[in-house]
Motif scaffolding. Structure first.
Motif, PDB file in Angstrom:
ATOM      1  N   ALA A   1      44.713  27.537  41.769  1.00 41.50           N
ATOM      2  CA  ALA A   1      43.542  28.384  41.593  1.00 41.50           C
ATOM      3  C   ALA A   1      42.269  27.632  41.952  1.00 41.50           C
TER       4      ALA A   1
ATOM      5  N   GLU B   1      46.896  39.044  38.799  1.00 39.92           N
ATOM      6  CA  GLU B   1      47.498  37.996  39.609  1.00 39.92           C
ATOM      7  C   GLU B   1      48.987  37.850  39.288  1.00 39.92           C
TER       8      GLU B   1
ATOM      9  N   VAL C   1      43.493  32.824  43.938  1.00 41.95           N
ATOM     10  CA  VAL C   1      44.708  32.093  43.581  1.00 41.95           C
ATOM     11  C   VAL C   1      45.703  32.185  44.732  1.00 41.95           C
TER      12      VAL C   1
ATOM     13  N   GLY D   1      43.705  37.520  35.115  1.00 45.74           N
ATOM     14  CA  GLY D   1      44.991  36.826  35.079  1.00 45.74           C
ATOM     15  C   GLY D   1      46.175  37.753  35.118  1.00 45.74           C
TER      16      GLY D   1
ATOM     17  N   GLN E   1      43.794  31.283  34.539  1.00 47.74           N
ATOM     18  CA  GLN E   1      44.813  30.934  35.527  1.00 47.74           C
ATOM     19  C   GLN E   1      45.880  29.991  34.970  1.00 47.74           C
TER      20      GLN E   1
END
Length: 761
Positions: free
Chosen positions: A314, A369, A291, A366, A328
C-alpha cells in the motif's frame, strides 16, 4: 392517532431535506462573524525538496495582512507535529517508520500541495496576494511516487503485518488440484464530496476559549486533536459542526490546515476562516485505496478453497497516518476471506511511504480492497474450473448453522445466510436468462458480460459505546442530542423514527441535534456505525425518558407506576379515564423538562452482506462500457427507513462503479506532479453510468444479534459490492470473446482506450 406511520420500518421522508432544499442549510462557509479575517496557504510546488529559506517580508508588506506563519513560528510556539502511533513493526522488528508532519512544512516538503506558509489578512484578495509574494528557496530532490519505486528504498518501508500460517498455506497449494493467481491494483481515489473542507476559528480572550467550526464527521476527536497539537488546556476548545456536504471518510480526521486556522485565530485575536478550493482538496485532502496485491487461491478438484494467499503493498503517502496504515495492514485483512469458509491463510501487507498526498479513510476503508481481491479470484477460478461463478461461490459459502462463525483472522460474524442472498440475487437478475440477452446484444453489434459479487462488510470502527441526551420539554418538543454526526446520510430522520417508536408522538415533535463537542463526547460517524450504535442509544435513552415520565406521572396521579399505561404521549390509569400527558409532566418539573443523559453499548460490529449482479454492454469499436443492469439483494438486518437504506446502497454503488470505470488519481512518476487535480482531469461517475435497470431489494430475515435494534450498517455496502461486480462483468465479456487471458489480468479503471486495446489484442 396512529403515529406508527412515522416509526421505524416506514419510508418516512427525510426531515433534514426541507431546509437544505430551501437553501436554509447552515454550513461552515455560511458563517461570517464581525471582524472576520481570511487565511490562505502557500503550498509546495515540488513533490520533494529542501526548504533553504523562506522570506515572508514581501507578504507582510501587503496592505491588510495581519500575520504570516511558517513552520518555524509554530515550532517556536510549541505546536506539535502530527504523528502516527501504532504498534505495527517493520520486517526487521524495528518500530513503525513514519515521518511526522509539522502543520507547516519545516526543513523539507514531501508532496505537491503540502502547506508551507499561511497568510492571514482582512480580505481574501489581500491574503492571496500576500501568499504569492512569499519567497521560498527550494533545493529539489528526487521524488518517489510509485509502489515499485518505494520498494527499492528501505527507508520507505513504513510497516508490515503478517497473518496466518505460511507453511500450512504452502502445503495446501502443493496438494491443490487447481491454483489461480492474479495481480490486482486498487487505484488511488479522491473522495471529492460536494462541500470542500472549511474551517472557522474564533478565540475569546475573556474566557480563553477557542471555538472552531468545521466540516467534519467527528466533533470530539477534532476537539481533542486541536487541544493536543496546540498544547491547550483541556476544556479550552469547543468544536461546532453544522450541515456537512458529504464526508465519505475524507472528513474523519483533523488536517494540518484545521489546526493552523485554530492557531491563527489565537494569534491575531480575530475570527479566521479558511475555505479549501477544489484543487486544494484534490492536492491535500486524504486520498483512498492505492494498493497493489498479488493474490492466489488453492482449490480442490470440486472447487472448494483450500487456502488463500494475499501479498499486498500500500502507498500510504508522504506522511503515513494512523488510519491510512491501519486500514491496509489490519482492517482489510480482517475479512479478506469474506463470506467463504476458508480456514488457511497466508497474508502479508506492507505500507510504503512516497512523495504523494497521504491516504486515509475513504468510503469502505479497506473493505472494498479486500472484497475486490476475493471476488476477482472467485471469477478467475470459476473460468479455470469451467464452473458457473455463482456455483463456485455457493460451494464455498459459510452455512447458517455455522453461525456465529469466527474467520481465519479471528473476526466473529454473529449472523448471516449468504446462500439465501445469492439465490435471491440470481432470481432478481434473471441469471439463467443471460444467454438470450447476450444474443440480443450481439445482434446489435455489442458485447455483453455479467458479473457477480457475493460479500460481506464489517461496520463499527470497533467503537461500540455511544452517549445520547434526551430532553422532553414542557412546550411539547423532544430534543435528542447525539455525538455522531449528520453529513447527508439521513441519520437525523432515522433517529427521529426510533424515538417515535418509543414516545408514540408525531415525528414533528422530535428534533435531533448534532455537532457540538461541549454537549457530549463520542467517536463520531465513520465505519457505518451511526445507526446501530447511536440509534440503539437513542432507543435506550428514549425508553429511560418514558420510564422517568411514568414515575413522575404516578406521583401526579397518586397511583403506582405499575398501574399506568402509556400511549400516544399520555399516561393513563389502567381501566379509568384519569390521565396526564408526557409534556404536561415535563412542564411540572423545576427545569420544565425531563432530561436523560444516557450512555449505552452494543455487543460488537455488524456484518451486512449481499449479492450484487451487474451486466454490461461494450462497444467493440470504442471500448466504451455501459451498465445495462444492476441488481442487488442486501442483508441490512432490521431496516429503520427503507428509502434511506436503499438510497445509501445506491449512492455507494455509484461510487463503486465510478472507481471501476472512471476514477484515478495520477501522479507524474518522475516529477511527482499531480496530473488529476481538478474535475477537468479526474472523471467522476454521472447519472448516465446506469443506462439500464437498477433494482435494490432488502432482506430483513436475518437481524443482527449484537445490538437491540437488530440493524446492520449499510453506508458503505454498495461501494464494496459494485466494483468487483462490474469488473467481473467486463472480464466475463472479454472471456466470451476468447480473451480469457486479458480477462484474468484486467485492471481498473476500465477506460474506453484500455478496454478497446484488450479487445483489439
Amino acid at each position: 392517532m396512529d403515529f406508527g406511520r412515522f416509526g421505524s420500518g416506514r419510508a418516512v421522508r427525510r426531515v433534514e431535506d426541507q431546509a437544505l432544499l430551501a437553501g436554509e442549510g447552515r454550513f461552515t462557509g455560511d458563517f461570517a462573524p464581525e471582524g472576520l479575517a481570511h487565511l490562505v496557504f502557500l503550498r509546495s510546488p515540488h513533490a520533494h525538496a529542501r526548504i533553504l529559506s523562506i522570506d515572508t517580508a514581501p507578504a507582510l508588506a501587503v496592505p491588510g495582512v495581519l500575520a504570516v506563519l511558517t513552520g518555524a513560528d509554530l515550532a517556536a510556539a510549541g505546536v506539535k507535529p502530527m504523528t502516527a502511533a501504532l504498534p505495527f513493526r517493520r520486517p526487521d522488528g524495528s518500530p513503525l517508520l513514519a515521518e511526522p508532519q509539522t502543520l507547516l512544512a519545516t526543513g523539507a516538503v514531501r508532496f505537491v500541495g503540502e502547506p508551507v506558509a499561511a497568510v492571514i489578512a482582512g480580505t481574501m484578495a489581500a491574503a492571496r496576494d500576500a501568499a504569492e509574494a512569499i519567497e521560498v528557496d527550494y533545493e529539489e530532490l528526487p521524488a518517489v511516487t510509485t509502489i515499485a519505486a518505494a520498494m527499492d528504498e528501505p527507508d520507505r518501508l513504513v510497516a508490515q503485518s503478517r497473518y496466518g500460517d505460511a507453511a500450512a498455506a504452502q502445503a495446501a497449494f502443493d496438494r491443490a488440484a487447481h491454483v489461480v493467481e492474479v495481480d490486482l491494483a486498487n487505484q488511488r481515489l479522491a473522495p471529492a464530496p460536494m462541500e470542500p473542507r472549511v474551517v472557522l476559528a474564533a478565540h475569546d480572550a475573556a474566557t480563553g476559549r477557542l471555538t472552531v467550526r468545521l466540516s467534519s464527521q467527528m466533533p470530539s476527536s477534532a476537539r481533542d486533536a486541536i487541544v493536543d497539537l496546540l498544547g491547550l488546556p483541556p476544556g479550552s476548545v469547543r468544536v461546532v459542526i453544522g450541515d456537512v456536504g458529504g464526508g465519505f471518510g475524507m472528513k474523519t480526521g483533523l488536517y494540518p490546515e484545521d489546526a493552523v486556522v485554530a492557531f491563527a485565530a489565537r494569534q491575531v485575536g480575530r475570527p479566521v476562516k479558511w475555505a479549501a478550493t477544489r484543487i486544494e482538496d484534490f492536492l491535500s485532502a486524504v486520498h483512498g485505496r492505492d494498493v497493489e496485491s498479488r493474490a492466489a487461491m488453492a482449490l480442490d478438484a470440486e472447487g472448494r478453497v483450500l487456502a488463500l494467499r494475499v501479498h499486498g503493498r500500500a502507498n500510504v503517502g508522504a506522511y503515513p497516518r494512523s488510519t491510512g496504515i491501519a486500514i491496509q495492514l489490519l482492517i482489510g485483512p480482517w475479512f479478506s476471506t469474506s463470506i467463504y469458509d476458508i480456514a488457511t491463510i497466508d497474508f502479508t501487507f506492507t505500507a510504503l511511504a512516497t512523495n504523494t498526498n497521504p491516504t486515509g479513510a475513504y468510503r469502505g476503508a479497506g473493505r472494498p480492497e479486500a472484497i475486490y481481491i476475493i471476488e476477482r479470484l472467485m471469477d478467475v477460478a470459476a473460468r479455470h474450473l469451467g464452473l458457473d461463478p455463482a456455483e463456485l461461490r455457493r460451494r464455498n459459502m459459510i452455512r447458517p448453522e455455522q453461525m456465529p462463525y469466527t474467520n481465519a483472522m479471528g473476526q466473529t460474524y454473529d449472523s448471516g445466510d449468504f446462500e439465501r442472498m445469492l439465490e435471491q440475487g440470481l432470481a432478481l437478475a434473471d441469471w439463467d436468462g443471460f444467454a438470450a440477452r447476450a444474443a440480443a446484444s450481439a445482434a446489435r453489434g455489442r458485447l455483453r458480460g455479467r458479473g457477480i459479487a457475493t460479500f460481506l462488510e464489517w461496520t463499527g470502527g470497533n467503537a461500540f459505546e455511544e452517549r445520547v441526551t434526551v430532553a422532553v420539554k414542557g412546550d411539547g418538543g423532544i430534543e435528542i442530542y447525539a455525538t455522531t454526526q449528520a453529513m447527508g446520510q439521513g441519520i437525523g430522520t432515522s433517529y427521529a423514527q426510533l424515538a417515535v417508536d418509543v414516545f408514540d408522538v408525531p415525528i414533528e415533535r422530535i428534533s435531533v441535534v448534532f455537532g457540538d463537542s461541549d454537549r457530549g463526547s463520542g467517536f463520531g460517524s465513520a465505519g457505518s456505525r451511526s445507526l446501530f450504535t447511536a440509534g440503539s442509544a437513542v432507543s435506550v435513552a428514549s425508553g429511560k425518558a418514558v420510564d422517568q415520565g411514568k414515575a413522575l406521572a404516578s406521583e401526579a396521579l397518586e397511583v403506582a407506576s405499575a398501574d399506568l399505561e402509556y400511549q400516544g404521549g399520555r399516561f393513563r390509569v389502567a381501566g379509568t379515564d384519569r390521565e396526564i400527558g408526557l409534556f404536561e409532566v415535563a412542564a411540572r418539573q423545576p427545569e420544565g423538562r425531563i432530561f436523560i443523559d444516557s450512555t449505552s453499548k452494543v455487543a460488537g460490529p455488524t456484518w451486512p452482506n449481499g449479492c450484487h449482479v451487474c451486466e454490461v454492454e461494450i462497444d467493440r469499436e470504442t471500448g466504451e462500457i455501459e451498465v445495462v443492469s444492476y441488481v442487488s439483494v442486501n442483508d441490512a438486518g432490521r431496516v429503520v427507513n427503507p428509502m434511506i437504506v436503499e438510497g445509501q446502497i445506491a449512492g455507494g454503488a455509484l461510487q463503486g462503479l465510478g472507481q471501476a470505470i472512471f476514477e484515478q488519481v495520477v501522479y507524474d512518476p518522475e516529477s511527482g506532479q499531480p496530473l488529476s487535480a481538478s474535475f477537468q482531469d479526474y472523471a467522476m461517475p454521472r447519472a448516465d453510468v446506469l443506462v439500464g435497470g437498477y433494482v435494490t431489494a432488502l432482506d430483513q430475515s436475518v437481524p443482527c444479534r449484537t445490538n437491540p435494534l437488530g440493524v446492520k450498517g449499510v453506508g458503505e455496502l454498495g461501494t464494496i459490492g459494485a466494483t468487483p461486480a462490474l469488473v467481473n462483468a467486463v472480464a466475463d465479456a472479454l472471456a466470451r470473446e476468447g480473451r480469457a487471458g486479458e480477462a484474468d489480468t484486467l485492471q481498473m479503471p476500465l477506460t474506453p482506450p484500455r478496454v478497446w486495446a484488450l479487445l483489439a489484442g
